[in-house]
Design a protein around this motif. Structure first.
Motif, PDB file in Angstrom:
ATOM      1  N   GLY A  60      45.195  38.355  39.769  1.00  0.00           N
ATOM      2  CA  GLY A  60      45.971  39.561  39.492  1.00  0.00           C
ATOM      3  C   GLY A  60      47.109  39.750  40.484  1.00  0.00           C
ATOM      4  N   HIS A  61      46.828  39.430  41.742  1.00  0.00           N
ATOM      5  CA  HIS A  61      47.877  39.628  42.741  1.00  0.00           C
ATOM      6  C   HIS A  61      49.102  38.764  42.467  1.00  0.00           C
ATOM      7  N   SER A  88      46.910  45.410  47.024  1.00  0.00           N
ATOM      8  CA  SER A  88      47.641  44.331  46.356  1.00  0.00           C
ATOM      9  C   SER A  88      48.957  44.815  45.740  1.00  0.00           C
ATOM     10  N   ASP A 157      50.773  48.211  36.689  1.00  0.00           N
ATOM     11  CA  ASP A 157      49.615  47.508  37.219  1.00  0.00           C
ATOM     12  C   ASP A 157      48.437  47.964  36.355  1.00  0.00           C
ATOM     13  N   ALA A 159      45.558  46.344  36.192  1.00  0.00           N
ATOM     14  CA  ALA A 159      44.405  45.559  36.671  1.00  0.00           C
ATOM     15  C   ALA A 159      43.073  46.206  36.305  1.00  0.00           C
ATOM     16  N   HIS A 160      43.054  47.548  36.187  1.00  0.00           N
ATOM     17  CA  HIS A 160      41.800  48.246  35.871  1.00  0.00           C
ATOM     18  C   HIS A 160      41.642  48.496  34.376  1.00  0.00           C
ATOM     19  N   SER A 181      44.197  41.918  35.937  1.00  0.00           N
ATOM     20  CA  SER A 181      43.395  41.101  36.860  1.00  0.00           C
ATOM     21  C   SER A 181      42.082  40.758  36.191  1.00  0.00           C
ATOM     22  N   LYS A 186      35.993  42.789  38.269  1.00  0.00           N
ATOM     23  CA  LYS A 186      36.618  43.633  37.255  1.00  0.00           C
ATOM     24  C   LYS A 186      35.759  43.685  35.981  1.00  0.00           C
TER      25      LYS A 186
END
Ligand code: PLP
Length: 375
Positions: A60-61, A88, A157, A159-160, A181, A186
Motif C-alpha cells: 500500500g505504501h 505511511s 488513501d 487502504a482501509h 493496501s 487488512k
C-alpha cells in the motif's frame, strides 16, 4: 492461560487452495515481473472494486508513492491531508518532495472535515489527499466540488476501504486516483500488496513504468522509476482470499453487530460509524471513550491488556505529532483530531473472533466504568 487476542488476525484460505494456485510456478519459474497470476489478480480486482483502471503494487505504501509520482505534482506543492491516519500517508507525501498540510477531522466518522479544506487552499496547493479511515467514506461529493473549483486532483488513501461501495459505486472510483493496501493486517490481503485505482487510461502505462524501474524495452530506460511490483506468490494469496472475501465479511459483520449490541447504549462510549449511504466492510471497530465513561482510554486499554486482549490506539499519536514531523509543517489547529486521538480505541475484530470473546471483551470494558477516579 487463555490465548491472547490481538486487534486483528490474518485470514488464510484452506492451504490446499493456495498450493494449487502456486503449483504452476514450479513449472513456469516465472515468480515475479507481471506473471500470469499478477495479470489475473489485477483484472479480478478491477472488476471486484468496480473501478475503470487498476495497477497492482508490492504494498500500500508504494502504491501511495507511485500514485503521487504518477500525478506529476509540482515539487514543494502542498497536499491537504488528514493527521488522523497511518504514518505511511504522510511519508508518501514527503518522499515525493511534497509538503503535508493537515486538515482537521469530523468527530462523527473521523474522516477529513470537508468544510475545513477551503481555508487551507493556497496558490501552492497541489492536491487533496483524504483517507477513508476505518473504511468510513469521506465527504466525497463536497471534496469533488472543491477540487473542481480550485482545479486540484484528489487522491484517496483507501487502504482501509476495501470492498466499500457508496451510491452503488466502488469506493476506488471517487477522485482521480485511490490507493488500496492488501497488507496481512487488512480486511483483505495478499500477504503484502496494494493497488492504485484510476480513471485516466494513460495512468496504466505511467504506473507500469514507475513500478518497473522506468524500463521501456530491453535497452531503453525512459524515466526514473522504482521497484514496486507484486510477485506471483502474493498474487496467488490475493486470488485465494478474494474467493473467500464474502464469508470473511459476513463473519466480521456478526462480530461488529455483537459489539454494537453490547456497547451502543453505554454512556461515555461513542461509536465511530461511517455514513449511512455507504456499505461497510467491518475492517475495524473503533470507539471513543469519553468523559462520561468515568475512566480514561488508557485505563481501558491497560485493563484489556492485563487480560491478554490487545486493542490499538489507532491513531495515537496523530501523524502530525510524530517525532519526525512535529513542529515542522504548517501549524493548523486540529482540535477534533486531537480530541479523538486521546480517546480512540480500536477493539479486536476479525472473522474468527468468537462471539463469546466479544462478550468477554465488552464485559472487561464495562467493568472499568467509573473506575477512573479510584485508580
Ligand atoms: C496500511 C496502510 C497504508 C500502507 O499500506 P501497506 O500495505 O502496509 O504498505 C497506508 N495508509 C493507511 C491508512 C493504511 O492503513
Amino acid at each position: 492461560m487463555r490465548e491472547e487476542i490481538f486487534v486483528t488476525r490474518a485470514s488464510l484460505p484452506p492451504m490446499e487452495e493456495y498450493i494449487e494456485k502456486i503449483r504452476p510456478l514450479w513449472e513456469s519459474r516465472w515468480l515475479t515481473n507481471m506473471g500470469d497470476l499478477h495479470q489475473e489478480f489485477e483484472e479480478r480486482l478491477r472488476q471486484y472494486l468496480r473501478v475503470d483502471g487498476l495497477s497492482l503494487m508490492v504494498n500500500g505504501h508504494m502504491s501511495l508513492e507511485m500514485a503521487l509520482s504518477a500525478m506529476k505534482l509540482p515539487r514543494g506543492g502542498e497536499i491537504i491531508t488528514t493527521p488522523f491516519t497511518f504514518i505511511s500517508t504522510i511519508h508518501a507525501i514527503l518522499r515525493n518532495g511534497l509538503v503535508p498540510v493537515f486538515c482537521d477531522v469530523k468527530l462523527s466518522d473521523l474522516t477529513m472535515d470537508e468544510e475545513k479544506i477551503e481555508a487551507l487552499v493556497t496558490e501552492r496547493t497541489a492536491a487533496i489527499l483524504p483517507v477513508h479511515v476505518y473504511g468510513n467514506v469521506c465527504g466525497v461529493e463536497r471534496i469533488q466540488q472543491l477540487a473542481d473549483k480550485y482545479n486540484l486532483p484528489v487522491i484517496y488513501d483507501a487502504a482501509h476501504a476495501f470492498g466499500v461501495t457508496h451510491q452503488g459505486r466502488g469506493i476506488g472510483s471517487f477522485g482521480d486516483v485511490s490507493v488500496f493496501s492488501f497488507h496481512a493486517t487488512k480486511v483483505f490481503h495478499s500477504i503484502e500488496g496494494g493497488a492504485v485505482a484510476f480513471h485516466n487510461p494513460d495512468l496504466y502505462r505511467t504506473l507500469y513504468n514507475l513500478k518497473n524501474f522506468g524500463i521501456r524495452s530491453e535497452e531503453v530506460v525512459a524515466e526514473v522509476g522504482a521497484n514496486a511490483k507484486m510477485n506471483e506468490f502474493c498474487a496467488a494469496m490475493g486470488l485465494c482470499n478474494l474467493d473467500h472475501i464474502g464469508e470473511e465479511r459476513e463473519k466480521r459483520k456478526r462480530v461488529a453487530e455483537k459489539y454494537q449490541e453490547l456497547l451502543a447504549d453505554c454512556p461515555g462510549i461513542r461509536m465511530v460509524r461511517g455514513r449511512e449511504d455507504a456499505t461497510r466492510n467491518y475492517a475495524y471497530f473503533p470507539i471513543l471513550i469519553e468523559e462520561d465513561f468515568g475512566c480514561t482510554r488508557d485505563q481501558v486499554y491497560d485493563a484489556l491488556g492485563r487480560q491478554g486482549i490487545h486493542g490499538r490506539k489507532y491513531f495515537y499519536p496523530l501523524a502530525s505529532d510524530q517525532a519526525c514531523f512535529r513542529n515542522k509543517y504548517h501549524d493548523v489547529e486540529l482540535p477534533t483530531a486531537r480530541y479523538a486521538s486521546d480517546r480512540i480505541l480500536v477493539l479486536p475484530l476479525y472473522g474468527e473472533l468468537e462471539l463469546g470473546d466479544v462478550e468477554r471483551i465488552a464485559g472487561i470494558l464495562m467493568e472499568q466504568r467509573g473506575k477512573g477516579a479510584r485508580e
